[in-house]
Design a protein around this motif. Structure first.
Motif, PDB file in Angstrom:
ATOM      1  N   ASP A 402     -18.351 -31.677  11.912  1.00 48.65           N
ATOM      2  CA  ASP A 402     -18.642 -33.113  11.840  1.00 48.65           C
ATOM      3  C   ASP A 402     -19.220 -33.627  13.157  1.00 48.65           C
ATOM      4  O   ASP A 402     -20.120 -34.485  13.158  1.00 48.65           O
ATOM      5  CB  ASP A 402     -17.368 -33.889  11.491  1.00 48.65           C
ATOM      6  CG  ASP A 402     -17.064 -33.858  10.006  1.00 48.65           C
ATOM      7  OD1 ASP A 402     -17.945 -33.415   9.237  1.00 48.65           O
ATOM      8  OD2 ASP A 402     -15.948 -34.252   9.616  1.00 48.65           O
ATOM      9  N   ARG A 463     -14.928 -28.167   9.343  1.00 50.64           N
ATOM     10  CA  ARG A 463     -15.741 -29.391   9.367  1.00 50.64           C
ATOM     11  C   ARG A 463     -15.017 -30.480  10.152  1.00 50.64           C
ATOM     12  O   ARG A 463     -15.643 -31.203  10.936  1.00 50.64           O
ATOM     13  CB  ARG A 463     -16.043 -29.855   7.941  1.00 50.64           C
ATOM     14  CG  ARG A 463     -16.867 -31.130   7.864  1.00 50.64           C
ATOM     15  CD  ARG A 463     -17.365 -31.388   6.471  1.00 50.64           C
ATOM     16  NE  ARG A 463     -18.511 -30.558   6.147  1.00 50.64           N
ATOM     17  CZ  ARG A 463     -19.758 -30.828   6.504  1.00 50.64           C
ATOM     18  NH1 ARG A 463     -20.033 -31.909   7.220  1.00 50.64           N
ATOM     19  NH2 ARG A 463     -20.746 -30.024   6.159  1.00 50.64           N
ATOM     20  N   PRO A 481     -17.707 -24.594   4.493  1.00 48.93           N
ATOM     21  CA  PRO A 481     -18.184 -25.668   5.373  1.00 48.93           C
ATOM     22  C   PRO A 481     -19.234 -26.573   4.752  1.00 48.93           C
ATOM     23  O   PRO A 481     -19.369 -27.732   5.162  1.00 48.93           O
ATOM     24  CB  PRO A 481     -18.745 -24.910   6.584  1.00 48.93           C
ATOM     25  CG  PRO A 481     -18.972 -23.520   6.120  1.00 48.93           C
ATOM     26  CD  PRO A 481     -17.955 -23.264   5.061  1.00 48.93           C
ATOM     27  N   THR A 484     -18.080 -28.018  -0.019  1.00 48.16           N
ATOM     28  CA  THR A 484     -16.703 -28.331   0.374  1.00 48.16           C
ATOM     29  C   THR A 484     -15.686 -28.234  -0.755  1.00 48.16           C
ATOM     30  O   THR A 484     -14.479 -28.208  -0.495  1.00 48.16           O
ATOM     31  CB  THR A 484     -16.648 -29.745   0.990  1.00 48.16           C
ATOM     32  OG1 THR A 484     -17.209 -30.686   0.065  1.00 48.16           O
ATOM     33  CG2 THR A 484     -17.438 -29.804   2.283  1.00 48.16           C
TER      34      THR A 484
END
Length: 584
Positions: A402, A463, A481, A484
């Motif tokens: 992220d 993530r 990743p 999801t």
């Protein structure tokens, strides 16, 4: 994918890297060329691994590396040579078609040369003077490829004038040899570095992998002009082990790509095409045709299998000349993005690759992973676990996915099949970690962390880089990743997970004992990583634990014997009636 064999190529004085490892044993014979810079980078990297310090050299994007490697492969040829050949005359002959940038030899069902020209035109020039072989009893299928066979017109004259190429057979370290190398290391950090150097892909191996993809691309282009065959997975993500399989995918995304700069006027032109009911059916049809083409017309392609009903349809084959086992899929762009993500993580901190190689080797030594599909943990899952663990350090060694997404620019935006695969591609925009933990400390902490991880309720998510409640009941849950909703470790059963946990705890205990009683290097006694890679050591610990439980086992045994003695055939009185024992 797991390696089916391990072999290493010999090194000449000019080389500081270990040579190509293929199936069967491959031996590097020579390769002058512009390799010195790569060797210096490798030496510098090995000095940086212990503390994770990085050099200040600007790092290339994954796409830039892919592009350079592909262009390099396009001006390279593969030549099957006689066992006795004059290297000097061979290179002089090829130089008639243009200057040679680099070359090396290896053995795989014969002697082969990989020759890289400076210009692509040199390859065309060589093809124009090459003939299709004439057969006495068989018919040759003509195909103008970059895979050649060279013969000597007067072999006796060439061999008498000067010695032929001499091969030194440098086999890979056996378990015994590897143990010796690890025992003589000065620290556990050095042991992890040694393991990495012995098993990582070499420059020659990587070149041969891209060349193999390029040769398959030549064949596929006969049907799909402008297609690209791209390697992905362990061959390109920097975590590949010598001898690993070659994963590639047929990228058809560039075919007929709409370019507004090339159009004008009031009309829009489109290609006439065949239509099918779904993307999956289109993939199956394309791979079926390519599989047939490889089987019937692909030089060196043997054992072709079309596995079209798998979740991800593929064609599996062996490329005999390179020795690689190959899996070919189509339009597998998410897998390529996963390769890019791992490439970035591996390049951010030099400790990452050393730790991943160590954990994978440890897992294989204890049969936690396998080349056979089943309930075992995969290398990809182990890599995700290492990345997650490094994200959890204080301060973090690796950023979360992220966070990498927040650094992305407009050029990095990537949506594939509805999945957001956006993250920064420029490594130079990612700030290095301030964490200075040693590899020894990280290895011990890894085992302690996952030896006590709450797998029964938590999932692993790189993530966000934090533990989350499991969305399903699978024993091990590692979130994909990009896709999801998928669990990349869904195949792992409870017994395999428990085996991993037990081994992690035992390994953490073994490393803690090393601090108290570390032998001198001259003692040649296994210690540190060498101890962890000995299955007998862990087995002995497991046996010791079982012995402690012997009283309980004896009670169960006695109870079973009591039940047996109380069975109907034994517990009858003289009148033939059953008696019931009330004794405890």
């Amino acid at each position: 994918m797991a390696a089916r064999g391990v072999g290493m190529l010999a090194r000449l004085p000019l080389c500081a890297q270990r040579g190509q490892v293929l199936r069967p044993t491959h031996r590097l014979l020579s390769y002058p060329g512009p390799v010195a810079a790569d060797l210096k980078r490798e030496e510098q990297s090995s000095r940086n691994v212990e503390t994770g310090s990085e050099d200040k050299t600007p790092k290339k994007k994954f796409s830039e590396v892919q592009k350079e490697r592909r262009e390099q492969a396009q001006r390279t040829v593969l030549i099957h040579c006689p066992s006795k050949i004059s290297e000097k005359k061979f290179l002089k002959y090829l130089s008639q078609h243009g200057p040679i940038s680099n070359h090396f030899f290896y053995e795989s069902f014969g002697l082969y040369a990989v020759v890289e020209f400076c210009q692509k035109e040199s390859v065309t020039s060589l093809q124009n003077v090459t003939r299709t072989p004439s057969m006495d009893t068989e018919a040759a299928i003509p195909f103008k490829s970059r895979f050649f066979n060279v013969k000597m017109k007067n072999p006796s004259n060439q061999t008498s004038e000067q010695p032929c190429i001499q091969c030194s057979n440098h086999t890979p370290p056996s378990s015994k040899k590897l143990s010796e190398l690890l025992c003589y290391a000065e620290s556990i950090d050095d042991q992890l570095n040694t393991l990495l150097k012995e098993f990582q892909l070499t420059e020659e191996d990587i070149k041969l992998r891209y060349l193999t993809c390029s040769l398959i691309e030549d064949l596929a282009a006969a049907y799909f002009q402008d297609c690209i065959v791209r390697p992905f997975g362990s061959s390109v993500n920097s975590f590949g082990k010598l001898g690993c399989d070659l994963d590639m995918f047929l990228d058809l995304g560039e075919i007929g790509k709409f370019n507004t700069n090339k159009t004008s006027g009031n009309f829009l032109m489109e290609f006439q095409v065949k239509n099918v009911s779904s993307e999956r059916i289109a993939t199956q049809k394309i791979l079926s045709v390519i599989g047939e083409c490889l089987d019937h017309f692909g030089p060196g392609c043997v054992g072709v299998q079309k596995i079209l009903n798998a979740r991800c349809p593929l064609v599996r084959f062996s490329h005999q000349a390179s020795g690689f086992q190959c899996d070919l899929t189509t339009n597998n762009r998410i897998a390529l993005k996963s390769s890019e993500l791992l490439y970035i993580y591996g390049a951010l901190d030099s400790r990452v690759r050393a730790l991943v190689f160590c954990i994978r080797c440890w897992a294989r030594a204890h049969s936690l992973t396998s080349s056979i599909p089943g309930s075992w943990i995969t290398n990809f899952s182990l890599t995700m676990m290492v990345i997650f663990f490094l994200q959890r350090r204080s301060p973090p060694i690796l950023p979360t996915l992220d966070y990498l997404k927040t650094l992305a620019g407009a050029e990095d935006k990537c949506i594939i099949e509805g999945h957001n695969c956006t993250f920064v591609s420029d490594l130079n925009r990612i700030k290095p970690s301030g964490n200075t933990e040693t590899l020894e400390s990280l290895l011990k902490e890894f085992f302690e962390y996952f030896g006590n991880f709450a797998f029964n309720k938590n999932s692993i998510n790189i993530r966000q880089g934090r533990e989350q409640n499991k969305p399903e009941s699978s024993p091990l849950h590692i979130q994909n990743p990009f896709e999801t909703s998928l669990n990349i470790s869904k195949n792992v059963n409870q017994s395999q997970l428990q085996k991993f946990v037990d081994l992690a705890r035992e390994s953490a205990w073994i490393l803690s004992q090393e601090d108290k009683d570390r032998p001198s290097p001259s003692s040649n006694r296994p210690w540190g990583l060498a101890t962890l890679l000995l299955p007998s050591v862990v087995n002995s610990v497991s046996l010791a634990k079982k012995k402690k439980k012997k009283p309980a086992s004896e009670r169960i045994k006695n109870l079973l014997e009591s039940i047996k003695s109380s069975s109907p055939e034994n517990d009858t009185n003289t009148n033939g009636k059953r008696t019931v024992s009330t004794q405890a």
